[in-house]
Design a protein around this motif. Structure first.
Motif, PDB file in Angstrom:
ATOM      1  N   ALA A  55      40.628  20.607  80.034  1.00  0.00           N
ATOM      2  CA  ALA A  55      40.983  21.597  80.791  1.00  0.00           C
ATOM      3  C   ALA A  55      39.982  21.906  81.845  1.00  0.00           C
ATOM      4  O   ALA A  55      40.071  22.027  83.171  1.00  0.00           O
ATOM      5  N   MET A  98      52.022  18.163  81.960  1.00  0.00           N
ATOM      6  CA  MET A  98      51.456  19.426  80.929  1.00  0.00           C
ATOM      7  C   MET A  98      52.506  19.502  79.788  1.00  0.00           C
ATOM      8  O   MET A  98      52.116  19.856  78.769  1.00  0.00           O
ATOM      9  N   ASN A 102      51.056  19.488  76.050  1.00  0.00           N
ATOM     10  CA  ASN A 102      51.431  20.573  75.006  1.00  0.00           C
ATOM     11  C   ASN A 102      52.240  20.008  73.770  1.00  0.00           C
ATOM     12  O   ASN A 102      51.967  20.626  72.723  1.00  0.00           O
ATOM     13  N   THR A 230      46.412  21.399  87.891  1.00  0.00           N
ATOM     14  CA  THR A 230      46.340  20.956  86.273  1.00  0.00           C
ATOM     15  C   THR A 230      45.489  22.246  85.665  1.00  0.00           C
ATOM     16  O   THR A 230      45.937  22.596  84.699  1.00  0.00           O
ATOM     17  N   HIS A 234      46.631  24.428  82.625  1.00  0.00           N
ATOM     18  CA  HIS A 234      45.989  24.856  81.342  1.00  0.00           C
ATOM     19  C   HIS A 234      45.284  26.067  80.931  1.00  0.00           C
ATOM     20  O   HIS A 234      45.479  26.612  79.791  1.00  0.00           O
ATOM     21  N   ASN A 238      47.551  27.037  77.879  1.00  0.00           N
ATOM     22  CA  ASN A 238      46.688  26.740  76.777  1.00  0.00           C
ATOM     23  C   ASN A 238      45.655  27.786  76.443  1.00  0.00           C
ATOM     24  O   ASN A 238      44.663  27.506  75.509  1.00  0.00           O
ATOM     25  N   THR A 240      42.400  27.263  77.827  1.00  0.00           N
ATOM     26  CA  THR A 240      41.282  26.284  77.272  1.00  0.00           C
ATOM     27  C   THR A 240      40.344  25.988  78.417  1.00  0.00           C
ATOM     28  O   THR A 240      39.524  25.198  78.252  1.00  0.00           O
TER      29      THR A 240
END
Length: 307
Positions: A55, A98, A102, A230, A234, A238, A240
């Motif tokens: 990420a 993505m 995931n 992207t 992330h 996420n 992250t």
């Protein structure tokens, strides 16, 4: 001096991070790649968790690519029209990537999947690019320094519908191949934390038939937006993206990209491709060896006996 990374939850020497960012920035300026294919495995090696490395690498790719793109825009070596077409496919591919990322994370297999992708894609692309570049250099020497013939796009591309004229590249081709190239790069960007330049640059040269002088700048243009998208995905899904890690990598990357652009301008196109091929192959071999070696820390899943 060590700095604590709050999302990665590790302490790392900040000079090491600045050095990694700078080295990747040089590559971005020289080859038109975001450098994520190199920075992600390097972050693995210094103890950054893979999910955070993927990420945050995408975030660093944006900065180094912006810095490199500015230099190419000043020289007029960017095909913006082609860049927009590649970008359309890239954003769609990043969204699909993505979803895949995931899903792999839920299965607990994202680390292995990312490393296998690196070995596969880098190995194949590196071998093909190296072989073609060496042949090009040999032909140029046999021709006594005569100018190389213009590279033509494939006949199957010429037969495709929905053609568009790209004046900066001197092409009149279907928009379908560029969209598909962008789509594939977008998927890789989301899953591997890369800008995808190591795939896109050869594809633009050998499949689309674009002249090398505009390939690098156009690649950087598309990488900026796909990697930025992207990073956003992330960060929001996420959580992250480590901001502290990203800032240190950015600082080194922006400065390095300017240096790389100047170096790249002094080398011939064939020489640049050989260097990039060797770099891609070395990273692929390194990751492959790491997968085969026995880990330093072994864990057992055996049930504990009760006394």
């Amino acid at each position: 001096m060590h700095v604590f990374l709050p999302i990665a939850e590790v302490s790392v020497n900040y000079l090491v991070l600045l050095g990694i960012g700078g080295a990747v920035g040089v590559l971005s300026g020289m080859f038109g790649v975001g450098g994520g294919f190199l920075i992600t495995p390097l972050l693995f090696l210094i103890g950054i968790p893979p999910a955070v490395a993927v990420a945050t690498s995408a975030n660093q790719v944006v900065a180094s690519s912006v810095s490199g793109l500015m230099a190419h825009l000043r020289r007029g070596t960017v095909d913006l029209k082609m860049g927009y077409v590649l970008l359309g496919g890239g954003l769609a591919g990043a969204a699909i990537g993505m979803v895949v990322f995931n899903f792999l994370k839920q299965l607990g297999q994202v680390d292995l999947a990312v490393q296998l992708c690196y070995v596969l894609f880098l190995g194949v692309i590196g071998v093909l690019m190296f072989a073609e570049s060496v042949n090009a250099i040999r032909k140029a020497r046999r021709a006594g320094g005569a100018p190389a013939r213009m590279r033509r796009h494939r006949s199957w591309i010429s037969a495709m519908p929905y053609k568009m004229r790209f004046r900066a590249s001197g092409l009149y081709i279907s928009v379908i191949p560029p969209v598909m190239v962008g789509f594939g790069v977008g998927i890789l960007s989301a899953i591997m934390g890369v800008g995808g330049g190591f795939i896109m640059v050869p594809a633009m040269i050998y499949i689309l038939g674009m002249p090398t002088k505009v390939v690098i700048g156009t690649s950087l243009f598309q990488i900026i937006f796909v990697a930025g998208f992207t990073t956003l995905m992330h960060a929001t899904t996420n959580y992250t993206v480590d901001v502290v890690l990203a800032l240190l990598l950015l600082a080194g990357g922006v400065a390095g990209a300017q240096v790389g652009t100047r170096i790249g301008a002094r080398l011939k196109a064939e020489q640049l491709r050989v260097l990039l091929a060797l770099l891609v192959l070395s990273v692929s071999v390194k990751i492959g060896v790491e997968l085969l070696l026995e880990p330093a820390d072994l864990f057992s899943l055996a049930k504990l006996s009760r006394g």
